[in-house]
Enzyme design. Sequence first.
Site, PDB file in Angstrom:
ATOM      1  N   ASP A 476      44.787 -60.350 -25.104  1.00 35.30           N
ATOM      2  CA  ASP A 476      45.650 -60.809 -24.006  1.00 35.30           C
ATOM      3  C   ASP A 476      44.877 -61.058 -22.722  1.00 35.30           C
ATOM      4  O   ASP A 476      45.300 -61.868 -21.893  1.00 35.30           O
ATOM      5  CB  ASP A 476      46.859 -59.894 -23.780  1.00 35.30           C
ATOM      6  CG  ASP A 476      46.514 -58.446 -23.573  1.00 35.30           C
ATOM      7  OD1 ASP A 476      45.327 -58.098 -23.622  1.00 35.30           O
ATOM      8  OD2 ASP A 476      47.451 -57.652 -23.385  1.00 35.30           O
TER       9      ASP A 476
HETATM   10  C1  LAN Z   1      43.780 -50.446 -21.744  1.00 32.78           C
HETATM   11  C2  LAN Z   1      43.793 -51.264 -20.529  1.00 32.78           C
HETATM   12  C3  LAN Z   1      44.221 -52.664 -20.719  1.00 32.78           C
HETATM   13  C4  LAN Z   1      45.222 -52.836 -21.820  1.00 32.78           C
HETATM   14  C5  LAN Z   1      45.990 -54.167 -21.778  1.00 32.78           C
HETATM   15  C6  LAN Z   1      45.088 -55.385 -21.689  1.00 32.78           C
HETATM   16  C7  LAN Z   1      46.874 -54.186 -20.540  1.00 32.78           C
HETATM   17  C8  LAN Z   1      46.881 -54.255 -22.998  1.00 32.78           C
HETATM   18  O1  LAN Z   1      47.692 -55.380 -22.944  1.00 32.78           O
HETATM   19  C9  LAN Z   1      46.099 -54.084 -24.268  1.00 32.78           C
HETATM   20  C10 LAN Z   1      45.425 -52.710 -24.302  1.00 32.78           C
HETATM   21  C11 LAN Z   1      44.488 -52.462 -23.114  1.00 32.78           C
HETATM   22  C12 LAN Z   1      43.216 -53.216 -23.357  1.00 32.78           C
HETATM   23  C13 LAN Z   1      44.093 -50.994 -22.982  1.00 32.78           C
HETATM   24  C14 LAN Z   1      43.949 -50.161 -24.191  1.00 32.78           C
HETATM   25  C15 LAN Z   1      43.771 -48.644 -23.981  1.00 32.78           C
HETATM   26  C16 LAN Z   1      42.902 -48.326 -22.775  1.00 32.78           C
HETATM   27  C17 LAN Z   1      41.566 -48.943 -23.004  1.00 32.78           C
HETATM   28  C18 LAN Z   1      43.599 -48.964 -21.557  1.00 32.78           C
HETATM   29  C19 LAN Z   1      44.997 -48.437 -21.288  1.00 32.78           C
HETATM   30  C20 LAN Z   1      42.735 -48.447 -20.428  1.00 32.78           C
HETATM   31  C21 LAN Z   1      42.392 -47.008 -20.839  1.00 32.78           C
HETATM   32  C22 LAN Z   1      42.720 -46.856 -22.342  1.00 32.78           C
HETATM   33  C23 LAN Z   1      41.672 -46.002 -23.054  1.00 32.78           C
HETATM   34  C24 LAN Z   1      42.040 -45.782 -24.497  1.00 32.78           C
HETATM   35  C25 LAN Z   1      41.528 -44.681 -22.299  1.00 32.78           C
HETATM   36  C26 LAN Z   1      40.593 -43.694 -22.878  1.00 32.78           C
HETATM   37  C27 LAN Z   1      41.326 -42.734 -23.689  1.00 32.78           C
HETATM   38  C28 LAN Z   1      41.206 -42.610 -25.001  1.00 32.78           C
HETATM   39  C29 LAN Z   1      42.308 -42.020 -25.753  1.00 32.78           C
HETATM   40  C30 LAN Z   1      40.013 -43.060 -25.749  1.00 32.78           C
END
Ligand code: LAN
Length: 754
Positions: A476
């Site tokens: 996305d």
């Molecule tokens: C994110 C941030 C962005 C987010 C969007 C692009 C908004 C979404 O549409 C797809 C998923 C994604 C890329 C996403 C996935 C999970 C993330 C990377 C996070 C929420 C930011 C932090 C999180 C990550 C897993 C945090 C670390 C914790 C763990 C459990 C490994």
Amino acid sequence: EVTALAAQKHGLNASLSGESSGRQIWHFVGEENDGAGGCEAFDPAKNPNSSDQLYRRERLRTWRQKHGDDVPVKDPLERALKFYRKLQVDDGHWAGDYGGPHFLSPGLVVMWYVTGRRDSVLDANQRNAMKRYYENHQQSDGGWGTHIESPSTMFGTTLTYVALRLLGEPAEAPRLRKARTFIHYHGGATYTASWAKFALCLLGCMDWEGHESVPPEMWLLPRWCPFHPCRMWCHARMVYLPMGYLWGSRWVYADAETDETVLSLRRELYPESYEKIDWRASRSLVAPIDDYSPVGVPMKLAQLVLRCYESSFILKPFRAFVRRRGLAFSADYCKAEDLQTNFVDIGPVNKVYNMLVAYDRNDGTFDAHCLRVPDYLWVAEDGLKMQGYNGSQCWDLSFATQAIAEARLGDAAYLEDCVVKAWNYLERTQILSTEVSQASPAFRYEDAINREKYFRHVSKGGWPFSTSAHGWPISDCTAEGLKSVLALRNLQCVMKKGTSISDERLCDAVDVILALQNADGGFATYENNRGYGWYEWLNPSEVFGDIMIDYSYVECSMASNGALARFREAFPTHRQREVDRALARGNAFLKSIQREDGSWYGSWGCCFTYAGWFGIEGLVDSGEDPSTSEPVQRACAFLLKHQRANGGWGEDFTSCFDKAYAADGMRDYGDDGSGVVPTAWALLGLMAGRCADQAAVRKGVAYLERRQLESGDWPQEGIAGVFNRACGITYTAYRNVFPIWALARYREEYLLHS
Ligand code: LAN
């Protein structure tokens, strides 16, 4: 050598406002080193969400110095845009607080401690400001939650407790006594979640026997094997990778047996004596308040088998052989990830553990890693936190630019400069193959990736969530990036002053999107779904839900559909049949996951309101005629049903956690249950669906206008983002970009077409 590379390419002395690649680094200056920077006292009881005062004030001050005061503006949209452009950083992006989770910075503190407490990992100012953050967020029961809006958990509390102790807080400090009472009440640290246990084992406050197996030799399985970890969701995979290495080598802090604080923590964290704890029996313990996803029977059985494998005498030579190879592969893989991401790493958890692996490898890369720690740190009025990513630069920017384009203000004199800068950021941030243009010195790495060996999906043409240095493309983010470029490319100012983006690059972006479509027609986050639903039975994390594979999501699918549709208008002949087919499949997927009541469950924002916008817009983009489409109308009816008496919409984090619409709206930190961000999402959805109830839409728009502040900003309310079902995450840009977009859509699209 590597240090020099990172330093040279990313301008290490860059301040928050002078970066060219989206990097956000806080410098402590003069008296502001207590982390408060003269801000109003922060009262988490009122609202634990920071409103990013430090950053915003600094930006407004800089603007005023350069341009003087603005003439007051009446029009809400213009006022909002004139305010928001002031927050933009010179390199074109908008920075903001991307904190929220409480379990991240304690990992960093543990790593800082066990690797020798160097200032190059965390200096004294940073540590003080971090303490302030922990103090600010301690709750009345003495604990800390998994994130800023969560009730206290053992996961949040044990980790924060340990971090505060390592940062020098004495055990007898009243706040720590209180926290200890909380920990003991819930059974002591043997009842904390497994990810916290892992950190305790590294520090030497828990015996590795108290941690379930994470065998690094799982990487040696043949790839076709359904249990090969390359099938996991990349975030889970990249976290369990260094964990496997550290578990496999039973890594423990070298001075654990003599370090006063560690020895004392062994006494503080458990109600019983440390020496008497039956570690093996404690492995599977977890407090009910942490147990969001109870470990399934299959995983319990697997752990049992692994216990036998681990202690079997006959298997010892075999085990030693494969373990050595598993460790070697893991060390190499960690290093490859470090290099691919310029030492940013995919996220904050593997950043910290990869750093420890680098320390253990002792190959000189630890120093390069240190230079990238500040990328994750953010300072707001509640103190210093480790963020969920190295920022949300590209993502926020793509919404801001689409909103401006939809308002047809891209060529307005007061926005020209802002738009050109944002365009240039998009240009610099797209992931290219090998060439490095003059304007874009960032490391573009496709050829350095060793893609096949390390299970990476194609990157060329994609956009990341944050910076090009990070460089993991996401479906996305690629789609929103492409939509932004398509929306801006014909503006006069962009054509005259922007760096050019060739058509070929847009085709590359579409190729990435097409390649990311799953067999079910939907789109996952970073990769195609490589595993099976039953993997969730093997989820060992307890505190998170649905982390094992990359599922198809309504959000990623809408964005991808939208980008394909807009691309097709601009380039009707590029892979025409595939694009058509992808849109038809995307459309069917969105319908297939719509709930009976017309809603969709949102995985990355709160929650049904967020997903409602994505669902409706996705259906319309993929060919649905809003005026006749039953699914679109059903979705609009769902949103209309939840409009509140004050004209707004509101939904808080509990919807995500419970997977059911929280009927009380934005309960704690909204305005009589409503909030500006959910209202903007609902309006965007309703207007995309050409909602026939114009009065309701008008009322929603009036609500946004009423809540706007004199300055053009909107108030910060409840947390807007979420991940893994159970953790909230902050997006401070949302309170600006979405109301702006909704106002723009109302004026430019809805009124004209309805
Ligand atoms: C994110 C941030 C962005 C987010 C969007 C692009 C908004 C979404 O549409 C797809 C998923 C994604 C890329 C996403 C996935 C999970 C993330 C990377 C996070 C929420 C930011 C932090 C999180 C990550 C897993 C945090 C670390 C914790 C763990 C459990 C490994």
